[in-house]
Design an enzyme around this catalytic site. Structure first.
Site, PDB file in Angstrom:
ATOM      1  N   GLN A  99       0.862  -1.174   0.000  1.00  0.00           N
ATOM      2  CA  GLN A  99       0.000   0.000   0.000  1.00  0.00           C
ATOM      3  C   GLN A  99       0.903   1.229   0.000  1.00  0.00           C
ATOM      4  O   GLN A  99       1.704   1.410   0.919  1.00  0.00           O
ATOM      5  CB  GLN A  99      -0.900   0.015   1.232  1.00  0.00           C
ATOM      6  CG  GLN A  99      -1.909   1.163   1.254  1.00  0.00           C
ATOM      7  CD  GLN A  99      -2.638   1.273   2.575  1.00  0.00           C
ATOM      8  OE1 GLN A  99      -2.079   1.773   3.552  1.00  0.00           O
ATOM      9  NE2 GLN A  99      -3.887   0.801   2.623  1.00  0.00           N
ATOM     10  N   TYR A 181      -5.881  10.907   4.968  1.00  0.00           N
ATOM     11  CA  TYR A 181      -4.566  11.190   4.411  1.00  0.00           C
ATOM     12  C   TYR A 181      -4.725  11.980   3.104  1.00  0.00           C
ATOM     13  O   TYR A 181      -5.843  12.330   2.712  1.00  0.00           O
ATOM     14  CB  TYR A 181      -3.762   9.899   4.272  1.00  0.00           C
ATOM     15  CG  TYR A 181      -3.524   9.241   5.622  1.00  0.00           C
ATOM     16  CD1 TYR A 181      -2.940   9.968   6.662  1.00  0.00           C
ATOM     17  CD2 TYR A 181      -3.917   7.932   5.874  1.00  0.00           C
ATOM     18  CE1 TYR A 181      -2.750   9.395   7.916  1.00  0.00           C
ATOM     19  CE2 TYR A 181      -3.719   7.354   7.125  1.00  0.00           C
ATOM     20  CZ  TYR A 181      -3.134   8.093   8.144  1.00  0.00           C
ATOM     21  OH  TYR A 181      -2.955   7.530   9.384  1.00  0.00           O
ATOM     22  N   LEU A 300     -13.804  -4.746  11.547  1.00  0.00           N
ATOM     23  CA  LEU A 300     -14.310  -5.614  12.610  1.00  0.00           C
ATOM     24  C   LEU A 300     -14.872  -6.930  12.065  1.00  0.00           C
ATOM     25  O   LEU A 300     -15.929  -7.400  12.507  1.00  0.00           O
ATOM     26  CB  LEU A 300     -15.349  -4.867  13.454  1.00  0.00           C
ATOM     27  CG  LEU A 300     -14.807  -3.644  14.209  1.00  0.00           C
ATOM     28  CD1 LEU A 300     -15.906  -3.009  15.047  1.00  0.00           C
ATOM     29  CD2 LEU A 300     -13.610  -3.998  15.076  1.00  0.00           C
ATOM     30  N   ARG A 323      -6.935  -6.058  12.838  1.00  0.00           N
ATOM     31  CA  ARG A 323      -6.676  -6.386  14.244  1.00  0.00           C
ATOM     32  C   ARG A 323      -6.790  -7.878  14.526  1.00  0.00           C
ATOM     33  O   ARG A 323      -6.045  -8.423  15.341  1.00  0.00           O
ATOM     34  CB  ARG A 323      -7.625  -5.597  15.150  1.00  0.00           C
ATOM     35  CG  ARG A 323      -7.273  -4.117  15.245  1.00  0.00           C
ATOM     36  CD  ARG A 323      -8.338  -3.340  16.020  1.00  0.00           C
ATOM     37  NE  ARG A 323      -7.973  -1.944  16.209  1.00  0.00           N
ATOM     38  CZ  ARG A 323      -8.127  -0.989  15.296  1.00  0.00           C
ATOM     39  NH1 ARG A 323      -8.642  -1.297  14.108  1.00  0.00           N
ATOM     40  NH2 ARG A 323      -7.768   0.254  15.541  1.00  0.00           N
TER      41      ARG A 323
END
Length: 354
Positions: A99, A181, A300, A323
């Site tokens: 990325q 960003y 999630l 995560r």
């Protein structure tokens, strides 16, 4: 067989399954160069069965970094350091992806476990850039408004970073156009107050995004998939929203982007984000349907059953896990067991634990 473990061909690259290790900042590079940490971190997720493994957001220039500890690919030393990592990922029948990114007004800040807010120039920071001279938050740097010379330079830096990425062995490139960003700062009217051809109308605000995508598409091989991660909404009334995202996706598709990685938020520190299991999947579903292109779902996603439902119902074409992959590098192998999939390329070194 579970659809989560079906293959997917994008241009010349075939993913063995629909499981993707999402980009996750590690804040562990030295002068932008990857280290043994990155080899072990990314390599273990490839051993763990993911079909596509992305690096963290990798800066296209020193000024593009979020923090002084960020990864970069603005020189040959950095590209060469990635070669052993991409080679190892490929050896595990996984695809290495990178990325590439510019942090814009959110650059020159501390790594999260060191401090918070701005790294001043006296302490090793740098002048940040943005579409308009509006800081992200009170403790963030005041950015310089970019002129057209800056825009052209950064567009070229994205292209040069993409070329180095190919030389380093990466097989998929993702453009980081999300999370507040630089490119997100341009397409959101909250952070873009320009009056020239890069501001005002939706097309003008999106111009930088499709110019960057076009410049990258032109310098990488035709067979290399090009992804773009976008923030599908700012989660603020009057800000960027999903309908605008559909239009942006269509414009990006027209210049050669193959898949939209559908994230959200990051441009407004006070935004109230209703985070919950798979909360961003409706964005991927809508963009897939209305822009008629491949999408990735992220946010999630934690269980095998949840990921299988997303892919099996056609809401997205791949799932990005972040995560949960930090918690369990072998998530894909464990998901296969839960879904009763007998993997043919289970790591032979671990067969006795299958």
């Amino acid at each position: 067989m579970a659809q989560l473990f079906s293959s997917l061909k994008i241009r010349n690259i075939e993913l063995k399954n629909r499981i993707v290790v999402s980009s996750m900042c590690q804040y562990s590079s030295i002068n932008g160069t990857s280290t043994d940490w990155h080899l072990v971190h990314l390599g273990s997720r490839a051993v763990g069965g993911a079909g596509l493994v992305f690096t963290e957001a990798t800066a296209i220039s020193p000024e593009a970094r979020i923090s002084p500890d960020d990864a970069g690919i603005w020189n040959e030393e950095q590209a060469n350091a990635y070669k052993r990592i991409t080679a190892f990922i490929k050896s595990q029948n996984s695809v290495p992806g990178i990325q590439i990114a510019h942090a814009g007004r959110k650059a020159s800040t501390y790594s999260p476990w060191k401090n918070s807010g701005e790294v001043t120039i006296d302490n090793g920071g740098w002048q940040t850039l943005a579409p308009s001279p509006i800081s992200f938050a009170d403790n963030y740097p005041n950015p310089k408004e970019m002129d057209e010379k800056d825009i052209k330079l950064i567009t070229d830096q994205f292209a040069q970073a993409a070329k180095r990425s190919i030389e380093a062995g990466f097989e998929v490139i993702e453009l980081h156009f999300a999370h507040g960003y630089l490119v997100h700062e341009f397409y959101s009217s909250i952070s873009n107050q320009r009056k020239d051809k890069y501001g005002g109308t939706l097309e003008n605000r999106c111009r930088f995004a499709f110019e960057v995508a076009k410049s990258v598409r032109e310098v990488i091989p035709d067979g290399t998939p090009l992804f773009a991660r976008i923030s599908s909404t700012d989660w603020v009334d009057g800000g960027w929203d999903i309908d605008q995202s559909v239009q942006l996706a269509q414009w990006l598709k027209a210049v050669g982007v193959d898949l939209i990685d559908c994230s959200s938020g990051g441009n407004v520190p006070s935004a109230k984000i209703p985070a919950g299991p798979a909360y961003q999947i409706p964005f991927a579903e809508k963009i897939k349907k209305e822009a008629k292109m491949l999408t990735g779902g992220v946010g999630l996603i934690t269980t095998a059953e949840q990921a299988e439902e997303i892919i099996g119902s056609g809401k997205a074409d791949i799932v990005f896990l972040a995560r949960e992959m930090l918690r369990d590098p072998y998530w894909a192998l464990n998901a296969a067991k839960k879904l009763n999939v007998d993997l043919k390329d289970f790591p032979k070194q671990y067969l006795r634990a299958k």
